[in-house]
Enzyme design. Structure first.
Site, PDB file in Angstrom:
ATOM      1  N   GLU A 156       0.821  -1.221   0.000  1.00 28.58           N
ATOM      2  CA  GLU A 156       0.000   0.000   0.000  1.00 28.58           C
ATOM      3  C   GLU A 156       0.852   1.268   0.000  1.00 28.58           C
ATOM      4  O   GLU A 156       0.648   2.182   0.789  1.00 28.58           O
ATOM      5  CB  GLU A 156      -0.951  -0.015   1.203  1.00 28.58           C
ATOM      6  CG  GLU A 156      -1.916  -1.185   1.174  1.00 28.58           C
ATOM      7  CD  GLU A 156      -2.958  -1.183   2.283  1.00 28.58           C
ATOM      8  OE1 GLU A 156      -2.646  -0.680   3.372  1.00 28.58           O
ATOM      9  OE2 GLU A 156      -4.057  -1.690   2.046  1.00 28.58           O
ATOM     10  N   ASP A 158      -8.417  -8.748   4.510  1.00 30.04           N
ATOM     11  CA  ASP A 158      -8.087  -7.633   5.396  1.00 30.04           C
ATOM     12  C   ASP A 158      -9.108  -7.482   6.513  1.00 30.04           C
ATOM     13  O   ASP A 158      -9.934  -6.580   6.463  1.00 30.04           O
ATOM     14  CB  ASP A 158      -8.028  -6.343   4.559  1.00 30.04           C
ATOM     15  CG  ASP A 158      -7.466  -5.178   5.340  1.00 30.04           C
ATOM     16  OD1 ASP A 158      -6.952  -5.402   6.441  1.00 30.04           O
ATOM     17  OD2 ASP A 158      -7.559  -4.040   4.843  1.00 30.04           O
ATOM     18  N   GLU A 173     -12.116  -1.670  12.505  1.00 30.21           N
ATOM     19  CA  GLU A 173     -12.205  -0.979  11.221  1.00 30.21           C
ATOM     20  C   GLU A 173     -13.414  -1.444  10.394  1.00 30.21           C
ATOM     21  O   GLU A 173     -14.215  -0.632   9.947  1.00 30.21           O
ATOM     22  CB  GLU A 173     -10.903  -1.212  10.442  1.00 30.21           C
ATOM     23  CG  GLU A 173     -10.923  -0.614   9.055  1.00 30.21           C
ATOM     24  CD  GLU A 173      -9.603  -0.787   8.320  1.00 30.21           C
ATOM     25  OE1 GLU A 173      -8.654  -1.336   8.902  1.00 30.21           O
ATOM     26  OE2 GLU A 173      -9.525  -0.359   7.153  1.00 30.21           O
TER      27      GLU A 173
END
Ligand code: GCU
Length: 650
Positions: A266, A345, A373
C-alpha cells in the site's frame, strides 16, 4: 488527566482485617509486582495498613509472600495458599507480576481472600499489540480519540502510559509496537537521536511491566533520515547505515524488542524497488538487530493495490501466499513473518490465511485487528474474541503433530483499539476485546462464557443482572454484526476509505482487488481451481472442501464460489433467502441487545450508561441502513421476493 482504570478499578473487599503484610526480598520492593499489590490492597482494604514485613503476623493479618523461583519458566507463576497466607512466585519479575495480577483478579471476583492454588504460563510466547499511532497524535483506524503515545510529534511518557502498561501487563501482553506501520511524518525520526531520551524512558517503563518496546521503522530510512541515495538492502552502504543505526538505538534503549515492518505494501517503500525480495529486505534488517537480540517482524500484507476491476484473473486473496511461500526457509532466525488472520483484510468473516502451517521453515505470527475498522468502528458492539479463539484453534491439516494455527505460530499480534478518550476504547464495551484478547493468548483454553462474565464483573461490578446482560450482548454481537452486514463470507460491501456503513458497489470498480461481482445471475467470487485457484493454497483436505461447492461451509460460500441466488445452502435455504433472513434477524438481535442495555439504567453508572446507549442508538441506525440497503440491492438484482413477505424497499 482523567481516564478509566477499566478492569483494574480495585473495589473494597468485604473483609475486616487490620493488616496486610507483604513479604519479599528487598530487591523486589522496587518491582511492579510489589507496587501493584500495594496499590490494590490499599484500595481493596482501605482501613487496613499495608506493611512490608511479616513479623507482626496474627489473626488480624493477611500475609502475601512474593518470590522468584528460577526453576519456573520466565513468565510462569505459581500461587499457593494456606490459612491467611498466600505465596506468589514467578520465574522472573514478569512471571511474578502475572501471578500477582491473577491473585488480585480472583480476589476481586470473589470479593475476598479465597485462598487458592494456581500455576500457569502463557500459551503464546509473543503476545503483542500493534498501535497504528502517528507522531502527530492521530491514529490510523483509531476510534477512541487521539494517541496517548504521541502529541504534536512528541513521544509522551506520563501517568496514562503507566496505567496503560499496568493494564496490558494485567492481561499478559509482552510486546507493544507504538507507531503506525505506515510510517509518516516525524515517526521517520524515531530511529534518530531526536527520540532517544523519550524512547529510553518509555522502554524502561515497559520493561518494568514485562513488555518489550517495538517500533516501526521507515524501510527507506537510509534515504529519509540517513541522507543516502538508496535503501537497497544489498547495498553495502545501506547495510552499514542500518548496522550503525541499530547499534546506537539498542545501546540507548536496552528494552527495545526490535522492528515491525510494512514493506512494499500500500505505497510503503520496500525491497521490490531495487529488484530484491522480502527475504533480502528482512534479513538485512535482522542482521543489524541480531547482535542486540532484536527481532524483525515483517508483514505479509503484500498485494497489488492498483488492480483493474476488469481483470478476473488477479485475486488479492492469493497474494500473501504467492509472495511469501516461495521464500520459505530463506529468512534468518530472528525474522518473524506477521500474517493477517485471513487472506484479505480483517473482514468480519474470512477463511484462515493459507500461510499458517504451510511455511514449515519460517517463523510466523498471526495478526488480528481489535480496532474495529470493518466491524463497526467501536460504535457497534462486536466482541471479536470468539473469532480469534476459533482461528487460533483451526486445524490447518498440514502434516504436523499439532496442526492448529496456534501451534504453527510463535506469537500473536493485534492492532490496538485504544486512544486517549476516558474509557480508552471509544465504547466501554469495546474494552472487552482488549481484555479478552490478552487473556486468550495467555491461556488459549480460556472458557469464553466465563471470560465475558469475568470482564463484565471486573468492569461494572457484582450486579448479576448487569453481568448476565453484558455477557449475553458480547457473546451474540459478532454473529449479529455479520448477519446484518455481509453474511456468507462476501465481505467488502462497506463505504470506501473509511469502511463504515453499507455501499454494496462502493469497491466494485475500484483498484483494491475487493470485488463481489454481483449481477442478476449470481453472486460471489469463484476461487475454486476452476476460478482463481485460491482454494488450492490450503493443505489438500481443506483445498478439497473449499474448492467443492457442495462441501464448502455455508459461512464462507461466497468467498470461495460464485453461485446463483437460488443456490441451496447446506442448511437447505437458498442464498437469497439466507441473505434476507440474516439481515432481518441480525437487526432484530441488535435491537434486542440495545433493549437489554436499556434495562440496565440505574444499575451501571450514568456516564457508562450514556456512553453505551449513544452507541447503541448509532448501531441501530446503521444496522437498519445495512439491512435495507443490502436487501434492496439483492432484491433489485435478483428479482426474487422474500418468502416471508417482509418489507424490502425498492
Ligand atoms: C488496511 C487498513 C489500512 C492499514 C492496512 C494495513 O488496509 O485500511 O489503514 O494500513 O490495513 O494493515 O497495513
Amino acid at each position: 488527566m482523567v481516564f478509566s482504570k477499566l478492569w483494574l478499578n480495585y473495589k473494597k473487599l468485604d473483609d475486616t482485617r487490620k493488616r496486610i503484610l507483604i513479604s519479599c526480598e528487598h530487591s523486589l520492593k522496587e518491582s511492579a509486582a510489589f507496587e501493584e499489590l500495594q496499590t490494590a490492597m490499599k484500595a481493596m482494604l482501605p482501613e487496613a495498613i499495608v506493611l512490608w514485613k511479616s513479623e507482626v503476623f496474627d489473626d488480624d493479618s493477611y500475609l502475601i509472600v512474593l518470590g522468584i523461583h528460577p526453576e519456573l519458566d520466565r513468565e510462569e507463576y505459581t500461587i499457593a495458599a494456606s490459612l491467611n497466607i498466600t505465596e506468589i512466585c514467578g520465574g522472573s519479575e514478569a512471571g511474578l507480576l502475572y501471578g500477582v495480577f491473577e491473585f488480585l483478579k480472583r480476589t476481586a471476583l470473589a470479593g475476598g481472600f479465597i485462598g487458592f492454588n494456581a500455576q500457569a504460563k502463557p500459551s503464546q510466547p509473543l503476545r503483542m499489540l500493534d498501535h497504528w499511532d502517528n507522531a502527530d497524535g492521530s491514529i490510523e483506524r483509531g476510534y477512541s480519540g487521539k494517541s496517548f503515545f504521541f502529541k504534536d510529534g512528541e513521544l509522551l511518557v506520563n501517568e496514562r502510559t503507566v496505567m496503560y502498561a499496568r493494564l496490558m501487563a494485567s492481561v499478559g501482553i509482552n510486546g507493544v509496537v507504538i507507531n503506525n506501520v505506515n510510517v509518516r511524518g516525524s515517526a521517520k525520526r524515531l530511529l534518530t537521536k531526536d527520540y532517544a531520551d523519550s524512547l529510553e524512558e518509555l522502554g524502561e517503563l515497559f520493561g518494568r511491566y514485562g513488555i518489550k518496546l517495538f517500533i516501526c521503522p521507515d524501510f527507506a530510512a537510509p534515504i529519509s533520515v540517513g541522507g543516502l541515495d538508496s535503501a537497497d538492502p544489498l547495498d553495502e552502504r545501506v547495510i552499514n547505515w542500518w548496522k550503525e543505526c541499530c547499534a546506537s538505538l539498542f545501546s540507548r534503549i536496552p528494552n527495545l524488542g526490535g522492528f515491525l515492518v510494512k514493506a512494499d505494501s500500500e505505497g510503503q517503500p520496500g525491497p521490490f524497488a531495487y529488484g530484491r525480495d522480502h527475504a533480502d529486505g528482512a534479513n538485512m534488517l535482522a542482521r543489524a538487530v541480531a547482535p542486540f537480540g532484536g527481532l524483525v517482524i515483517w508483514r505479509c500484507f503484500v498485494y497489488n493495490c492498483a488492480q483493474d476491476w476488469r481483470d478476473l484473473k488477479t485475486d488479492r486473496a492469493r497474494s500473501g501466499y504467492d509472495n511469501f511461500m516461495p521464500l520459505d526457509g530463506r529468512f534468518d532466525d530472528n525474522v518473524i513473518l506477521q500474517v493477517k488472520n485471513g487472506p484479505m483484510d480483517f473482514q468480519v468473516r474470512e477463511p484462515v490465511h493459507p500461510l499458517f502451517g504451510a511455511m514449515k521453515h519460517t517463523k510466523l505470527m498471526a495478526e488480528f485487528q481489535l480496532a474495529q475498522e470493518y466491524t463497526g468502528q467501536q460504535k457497534h458492539v462486536c466482541w471479536l474474541v470468539p473469532m480469534i479463539k476459533d482461528i487460533l484453534g483451526f486445524h490447518t491439516k498440514h502434516d504436523m503433530q499439532d496442526d492448529r494455527v496456534s501451534r504453527t505460530v510463535c506469537g500473536v499480534a493485534a492492532v490496538a483499539n485504544t486512544g486517549d478518550d476516558f474509557c480508552w476504547t471509544g465504547s466501554e464495551l469495546a474494552a472487552a476485546n482488549l481484555y479478552g484478547y490478552g487473556r486468550l493468548l495467555f491461556n488459549e483454553d480460556t472458557d469464553l462464557d466465563e471470560l465475558a462474565e469475568e470482564w463484565a464483573q471486573l468492569t461494572f461490578g457484582d450486579d448479576e443482572q448487569v453481568i448476565s446482560a453484558v455477557s449475553e450482548i458480547l457473546k451474540g454481537s459478532h454473529k449479529a454484526y455479520e448477519d446484518y452486514t455481509v453474511p456468507l463470507g462476501l465481505g467488502w460491501m462497506c463505504k470506501p476509505n473509511h469502511h463504515y456503513g453499507p455501499d454494496p458497489w462502493g469497491y466494485e470498480f475500484d483498484r483494491w482487488g475487493t470485488y463481489n461481482r454481483a449481477d442478476r445471475n449470481g453472486i460471489g467470487v469463484d476461487r475454486s481451481p476452476a476460478g482463481t485457484g485460491y482454494s488450492a493454497q490450503y493443505a489438500p483436505e481443506w483445498a478439497e472442501v473449499y474448492g467443492d461447492i457442495d462441501r464448502c461451509p455455508d459461512d464462507l460460500l461466497l468467498f470461495f464460489h460464485r453461485v446463483p441466488y437460488t443456490h441451496k445452502l447446506r442448511g437447505g435455504k437458498t442464498v437469497i433467502q439466507h441473505i434476507y433472513d440474516a439481515h432481518f434477524e441480525g437487526y432484530e438481535q441488535a435491537e434486542h441487545f440495545a433493549a437489554l442495555w436499556a434495562s440496565l439504567k440505574g444499575r451501571v453508572d450514568e456516564r457508562t450508561f450514556k456512553n453505551v446507549s449513544e452507541r447503541f442508538e448509532e448501531q441501530l441506525n446503521c444496522a437498519k441502513e445495512w439491512r435495507d440497503i443490502i436487501n434492496t440491492f439483492f432484491h433489485r438484482l435478483s428479482g426474487i421476493d422474500d418468502k416471508q413477505g417482509r418489507k424490502i424497499y425498492n
